[in-house]
Design a protein around this motif. Structure first.
Motif, PDB file in Angstrom:
ATOM      1  N   ASP A  73      41.698  43.331  50.401  1.00 40.18           N
ATOM      2  CA  ASP A  73      40.645  44.338  50.548  1.00 40.18           C
ATOM      3  C   ASP A  73      40.329  45.000  49.216  1.00 40.18           C
ATOM      4  O   ASP A  73      39.176  45.312  48.919  1.00 40.18           O
ATOM      5  N   GLU A  74      41.355  45.217  48.407  1.00 41.32           N
ATOM      6  CA  GLU A  74      41.200  46.022  47.199  1.00 41.32           C
ATOM      7  C   GLU A  74      40.873  45.218  45.950  1.00 41.32           C
ATOM      8  O   GLU A  74      40.380  45.770  44.968  1.00 41.32           O
ATOM      9  N   ALA A  75      41.167  43.920  45.929  1.00 38.64           N
ATOM     10  CA  ALA A  75      40.966  43.142  44.711  1.00 38.64           C
ATOM     11  C   ALA A  75      40.906  41.650  45.011  1.00 38.64           C
ATOM     12  O   ALA A  75      41.481  41.169  45.990  1.00 38.64           O
ATOM     13  N   VAL A  76      40.198  40.953  44.134  1.00 37.91           N
ATOM     14  CA  VAL A  76      40.204  39.492  44.109  1.00 37.91           C
ATOM     15  C   VAL A  76      41.114  39.091  42.951  1.00 37.91           C
ATOM     16  O   VAL A  76      40.908  39.530  41.818  1.00 37.91           O
ATOM     17  N   VAL A  77      42.144  38.290  43.209  1.00 35.67           N
ATOM     18  CA  VAL A  77      43.165  37.975  42.216  1.00 35.67           C
ATOM     19  C   VAL A  77      43.028  36.529  41.769  1.00 35.67           C
ATOM     20  O   VAL A  77      43.059  35.606  42.591  1.00 35.67           O
TER      21      VAL A  77
END
Length: 451
Positions: free
Chosen positions: A143-147
């Motif tokens: 939800d918070e980041a694309v890694v």
């Protein structure tokens, strides 16, 4: 889904030959021309679930699902194709929270990450990232980041607009565990842990290694979660090569429980699910499967393979364990109630099955050239040649053939509903209950799946 399938899908995405991707107009001028390389990837997602009955032994029959006339209609496209310039050597696509995130790599190693809106088909953002030829980049989405993991580093991007959030050093023996509460880096060699804030990249906590390597670190998944989800269960389980077990709270880094089990097999199967730890042991010419209750510490061998047999995969649903046992003469699927330590039923087949996974009451296994679906009592429901087959919902499967036929399968009875046709795919597709996203000659295309 068992954790080893995660690596299987990554490998499938990386084994394709280099495939030219041209802008849409150039692709249209080529018409229907396709090269051999444009039909090299087909991923099979395998899933299994159960609410079994006791004392049943089934032999897999040879009947197949009724023949279905493919639909000649074209699926309704969402938006326009999003061109992917360059040459495709690696492709990964993941749908998450209303968007599809796509990673592709060119022959020189250069990386591109694209986000597209599933509702409109419009491109949201694209970033370029330096890469090296021959490396295997990996994309994970929370939800918070694309890694994006490359070589010895990981980079986080904002899912909303693609701006760079942080860069994190990651040594070659290290792995990343994506969880909704934190991004966790762990060492395969020592088991050392460090958790990082999703937005700032700041370290939140760390724990020293356990020693006695190698060390496995796996998230404890909840009911109906697949292995790629960033689990809602807040526990991380670590197991050393000597059998030390450490249960860690991912949010705080607190060690919730420590215990010891017999040493697991080198490169053996391991699963943490719904309060259970499943480990794989070898004993001379055979193997054992052990179940440990992480709530109480109780531990017992629940299945022993026959001499010369191999353990191909394990999975769970609720308190039931599913074992895929393979020999030279065929494959055995075994369902076990862990609370009662009782074998519920078995499926015997001459087909060499390799994958199994659990979800919402049915069993889907896959092997060389075949995918089979069984009901909660272990009885045959559906069979298809190996193609892209994945769970669409808990009640339906999605099948996409290399030729572009799209079908929805009802898991209750195997009923096949033809949905339409799409162009030949260049790599694995990804889907949600109402959308299908695939790489094709024109680039990334998104279609609506009829209700």
């Amino acid at each position: 889904m068992p954790t080893d399938l995660d690596d299987l899908f990554t490998a499938l995405g990386c084994q394709a030959d280099a495939i030219p991707i041209a802008p849409a107009e150039q692709a249209r001028r080529r018409g229907q021309r396709r090269s051999r390389n444009q039909a090299t990837i087909a991923a099979v997602a395998v899933c299994l679930v159960l609410a079994g009955v006791g004392g049943l032994l089934h032999r897999s029959g040879h009947s197949t699902a009724p023949a279905v006339t493919p639909s000649t209609r074209t699926l309704s496209e969402i938006g326009r194709p999003i061109g992917l310039d360059g040459t495709l050597t690696t492709w990964t696509s993941m749908a998450h929270d209303g968007r599809v995130f796509t990673l592709w790599q060119g022959p020189g190693g250069g990386l591109h990450v694209l986000a597209a809106d599933l509702a409109t088909g419009a491109e949201a953002w694209t970033v370029q990232h330096r890469g090296e030829a021959g490396e295997t980049p990996r994309l994970r989405v929370a939800d918070e980041a694309v890694v994006l993991r490359t070589g010895q580093a990981a980079t986080g991007y904002d899912p909303a607009d693609g701006h760079r959030l942080w860069d994190l050093p990651v040594a070659k023996p290290d792995e990343l565990l994506v969880h909704h509460r934190a991004l966790v880096r762990w060492s395969k060699d020592t088991g050392g842990l460090a958790a990082f804030d999703w937005r700032s990249g700041a370290q939140r906590w760390s724990l020293p290694g356990l020693g006695g390597g190698p060390v496995w670190s796996i998230a404890v998944h909840s009911v109906d979660q697949m292995s790629e989800d960033g689990g809602t269960d807040d526990r991380l389980v670590q197991v050393t090569g000597k059998g030390q077990v450490r249960v860690v709270d991912i949010g705080t880094g607190t060690v919730a429980r420590s215990l010891t089990v017999p040493a697991p097999a080198d490169d053996g199967m391991m699963l943490a699910y719904n309060g259970w730890l499943i480990t794989h042991e070898t004993t001379g010419t055979t193997y054992q499967v052990r179940a440990t209750d992480l709530r109480t510490g109780d531990s017992a061998v629940v299945y022993t393979g026959s001499p010369g047999h191999a353990l191909n995969a394990v999975d769970m649903y609720l308190d039931r364990l599913f074992v895929l046992d393979r020999s030279r003469t065929g494959t055995r699927v075994v369902a076990i109630d862990l609370k009662d330590r009782r074998r519920l039923w078995e499926i015997l087949t001459t087909r060499p099955m390799a994958g199994i996974s659990a979800r919402a009451g049915h069993v889907l296994t896959s092997g060389e050239g075949i995918t089979e679906l069984y009901d909660q009592n272990g009885r045959f429901v559906y069979r298809t040649p190996d193609t892209y087959v994945t769970w669409l919902t808990t009640d339906t499967l999605l099948r996409v053939t290399m030729a572009g036929t799209v079908e929805r399968i009802r898991v209750a009875d195997g009923h096949v509903e033809p949905l339409g046709q799409i162009p030949l795919q260049l790599g694995p597709c990804d889907s949600t209950p109402d959308r299908l996203a695939c790489p094709v000659a024109e680039g990334l295309r998104i279609w609506s799946l009829p209700g």
